[in-house]
Design a protein around this motif. Structure first.
Motif, PDB file in Angstrom:
ATOM      1  N   PHE A 233       0.839  -1.206   0.000  1.00 50.29           N
ATOM      2  CA  PHE A 233       0.000   0.000   0.000  1.00 50.29           C
ATOM      3  C   PHE A 233       0.874   1.256   0.000  1.00 50.29           C
ATOM      4  O   PHE A 233       0.693   2.182  -0.800  1.00 50.29           O
ATOM      5  CB  PHE A 233      -0.899  -0.034   1.234  1.00 50.29           C
ATOM      6  CG  PHE A 233      -2.166   0.775   1.120  1.00 50.29           C
ATOM      7  CD1 PHE A 233      -2.356   1.687   0.096  1.00 50.29           C
ATOM      8  CD2 PHE A 233      -3.170   0.621   2.070  1.00 50.29           C
ATOM      9  CE1 PHE A 233      -3.523   2.430   0.010  1.00 50.29           C
ATOM     10  CE2 PHE A 233      -4.343   1.359   1.998  1.00 50.29           C
ATOM     11  CZ  PHE A 233      -4.512   2.274   0.959  1.00 50.29           C
ATOM     12  N   LEU A 234       1.863   1.286   0.902  1.00 54.25           N
ATOM     13  CA  LEU A 234       2.746   2.445   0.998  1.00 54.25           C
ATOM     14  C   LEU A 234       3.651   2.569  -0.230  1.00 54.25           C
ATOM     15  O   LEU A 234       3.962   3.686  -0.664  1.00 54.25           O
ATOM     16  CB  LEU A 234       3.598   2.339   2.262  1.00 54.25           C
ATOM     17  CG  LEU A 234       2.837   2.446   3.593  1.00 54.25           C
ATOM     18  CD1 LEU A 234       3.750   2.114   4.763  1.00 54.25           C
ATOM     19  CD2 LEU A 234       2.251   3.844   3.758  1.00 54.25           C
ATOM     20  N   ALA A 235       4.066   1.432  -0.795  1.00 54.88           N
ATOM     21  CA  ALA A 235       4.904   1.482  -1.998  1.00 54.88           C
ATOM     22  C   ALA A 235       4.138   2.083  -3.177  1.00 54.88           C
ATOM     23  O   ALA A 235       4.697   2.867  -3.958  1.00 54.88           O
ATOM     24  CB  ALA A 235       5.396   0.073  -2.349  1.00 54.88           C
ATOM     25  N   PHE A 252      -6.029  11.422  -0.434  1.00 50.13           N
ATOM     26  CA  PHE A 252      -6.730  10.483   0.440  1.00 50.13           C
ATOM     27  C   PHE A 252      -6.142   9.078   0.344  1.00 50.13           C
ATOM     28  O   PHE A 252      -6.148   8.326   1.331  1.00 50.13           O
ATOM     29  CB  PHE A 252      -8.224  10.418   0.118  1.00 50.13           C
ATOM     30  CG  PHE A 252      -8.921   9.333   0.873  1.00 50.13           C
ATOM     31  CD1 PHE A 252      -9.139   9.438   2.239  1.00 50.13           C
ATOM     32  CD2 PHE A 252      -9.323   8.163   0.229  1.00 50.13           C
ATOM     33  CE1 PHE A 252      -9.753   8.426   2.940  1.00 50.13           C
ATOM     34  CE2 PHE A 252      -9.937   7.139   0.932  1.00 50.13           C
ATOM     35  CZ  PHE A 252     -10.153   7.275   2.293  1.00 50.13           C
ATOM     36  N   GLY A 253      -5.625   8.689  -0.828  1.00 48.49           N
ATOM     37  CA  GLY A 253      -5.021   7.364  -0.959  1.00 48.49           C
ATOM     38  C   GLY A 253      -3.908   7.160   0.053  1.00 48.49           C
ATOM     39  O   GLY A 253      -3.795   6.100   0.672  1.00 48.49           O
ATOM     40  N   PHE A 254      -3.101   8.191   0.248  1.00 44.34           N
ATOM     41  CA  PHE A 254      -2.044   8.088   1.246  1.00 44.34           C
ATOM     42  C   PHE A 254      -2.622   8.105   2.662  1.00 44.34           C
ATOM     43  O   PHE A 254      -2.130   7.389   3.546  1.00 44.34           O
ATOM     44  CB  PHE A 254      -1.045   9.239   1.090  1.00 44.34           C
ATOM     45  CG  PHE A 254      -0.021   9.288   2.193  1.00 44.34           C
ATOM     46  CD1 PHE A 254       1.051   8.427   2.178  1.00 44.34           C
ATOM     47  CD2 PHE A 254      -0.176  10.162   3.257  1.00 44.34           C
ATOM     48  CE1 PHE A 254       1.981   8.442   3.213  1.00 44.34           C
ATOM     49  CE2 PHE A 254       0.742  10.180   4.290  1.00 44.34           C
ATOM     50  CZ  PHE A 254       1.823   9.325   4.264  1.00 44.34           C
ATOM     51  N   GLU A 255      -3.628   8.914   2.897  1.00 46.50           N
ATOM     52  CA  GLU A 255      -4.247   8.951   4.224  1.00 46.50           C
ATOM     53  C   GLU A 255      -4.771   7.566   4.616  1.00 46.50           C
ATOM     54  O   GLU A 255      -4.609   7.126   5.763  1.00 46.50           O
ATOM     55  CB  GLU A 255      -5.377   9.968   4.257  1.00 46.50           C
ATOM     56  CG  GLU A 255      -4.916  11.425   4.303  1.00 46.50           C
ATOM     57  CD  GLU A 255      -6.087  12.383   4.470  1.00 46.50           C
ATOM     58  OE1 GLU A 255      -7.249  11.913   4.465  1.00 46.50           O
ATOM     59  OE2 GLU A 255      -5.837  13.588   4.602  1.00 46.50           O
ATOM     60  N   ALA A 256      -5.402   6.893   3.662  1.00 45.30           N
ATOM     61  CA  ALA A 256      -5.916   5.548   3.943  1.00 45.30           C
ATOM     62  C   ALA A 256      -4.767   4.602   4.289  1.00 45.30           C
ATOM     63  O   ALA A 256      -4.877   3.786   5.219  1.00 45.30           O
ATOM     64  CB  ALA A 256      -6.694   5.023   2.740  1.00 45.30           C
ATOM     65  N   ALA A 257      -3.654   4.708   3.558  1.00 46.07           N
ATOM     66  CA  ALA A 257      -2.491   3.863   3.841  1.00 46.07           C
ATOM     67  C   ALA A 257      -1.918   4.182   5.221  1.00 46.07           C
ATOM     68  O   ALA A 257      -1.515   3.273   5.967  1.00 46.07           O
ATOM     69  CB  ALA A 257      -1.424   4.060   2.765  1.00 46.07           C
TER      70      ALA A 257
END
Length: 281
Positions: A233-235, A252-257
């Motif tokens: 996910f983080l990669a 938001f994609g990073f926030e979810a990760a």
């Protein structure tokens, strides 16, 4: 008189309809991924049962279903990335709904791990006569909590700090710092996974060694799997950051990760305290 409309007129009509949309929600286009995900998941379940019962070609069905599931996940999330990054469909209302969805997902994961903790404490607080009325059971040599488990705890706590650093850097618009901190988080996560794999390789008990082995490996093993998923996910977030997909307002994609990663950190703290430290006394 029959009225016909060519493809160009039809496309223009659809675009005009979207421009006249009077609500902030995203009405998704028809997609093949829900049905392919269902087929892949069903194939995984059926193939897994066939494989564990030694039916012919059960392993092939399991592998095929898992491959289809991975392809569906990649394609579906690729479409979601395009919708949010290039099409601009992720309005404030859409992002709010996604946040609720991730929160509910994390709650379901909490309940998932709650079942493993329940099984562990059910057996450890009142050991039955079948395991010698003692915990850990006789013959089980447990890990020292102050060696690899404690080191992995420090690593995960540091990774939680670095992912928070990355979040603040994205919000502040510091792309280089965000890239560096996110890369550090991924490296720390990989080190954690390596140490856990080494720990499993030197363990003197297995999954089949009674209630201690089953609860230990199910709890820590599923946590390790979550660390692996969180690392991927983080990669993906790092790749999107390098491609300038993540902005100060829309990330938001990073926030979810990050939320998922903090959840993984907290679960490990409970695992370390209950299974490694208290359970090994």
């Amino acid at each position: 008189m029959k009225f016909t409309m060519n493809n160009t007129t039809n496309l223009s009509f659809v675009q005009t309809a979207k421009q006249l949309q009077r609500h902030p929600f995203h009405l998704v286009d028809p997609s093949p991924w829900p049905i392919t995900a269902a087929i892949g998941a069903f194939s995984c379940a059926l193939g897994g049962v066939m494989y564990m019962h030694a039916y012919n070609n059960g392993g092939y069905l399991l592998l095929s279903g898992f491959s289809l599931l991975l392809f569906t996940m990649f394609s579906w999330w690729r479409d979601v990335t395009r919708e949010s990054t290039f099409a601009g469909h992720h309005t404030g209302a859409v992002q709010k709904g996604l946040r609720y969805g991730v929160i509910l997902f994390i709650i379901s994961e909490i309940l998932f791990f709650f079942a493993f903790f329940w099984a562990f404490f059910h057996s450890s607080l009142s050991p039955s006569i079948d395991i010698g009325s003692m915990w850990p059971p006789k013959g089980i040599v447990v890990f020292s909590p102050w060696e690899i488990p404690f080191l992995n705890t420090i690593i995960l706590l540091l990774s939680g700090c670095s992912v928070t650093w990355a979040h603040h850097s994205i919000v502040a618009g510091y792309k280089k710092q965000a890239t560096l901190s996110l890369g550090v988080t991924i490296i720390l996560a990989s080190i954690f996974t390596g140490f856990q794999g080494f720990e499993y390789s030197v363990a003197n008990f297995k999954l089949s060694d009674g209630v201690y082995g089953s609860t230990f490996y199910m709890a820590t093993g599923f946590h390790g799997f979550h660390v692996f998923i969180g690392t991927i996910f983080l990669a993906i977030c790092l790749i999107r950051l390098l491609k300038s997909h993540l902005t100060q307002q829309h990330h938001f994609g990073f926030e979810a990760a990050a939320w998922y990663w903090h959840f993984v950190d907290v679960v490990w703290l409970f695992l370390f305290i209950s299974i490694y430290w208290w359970g090994g006394i």
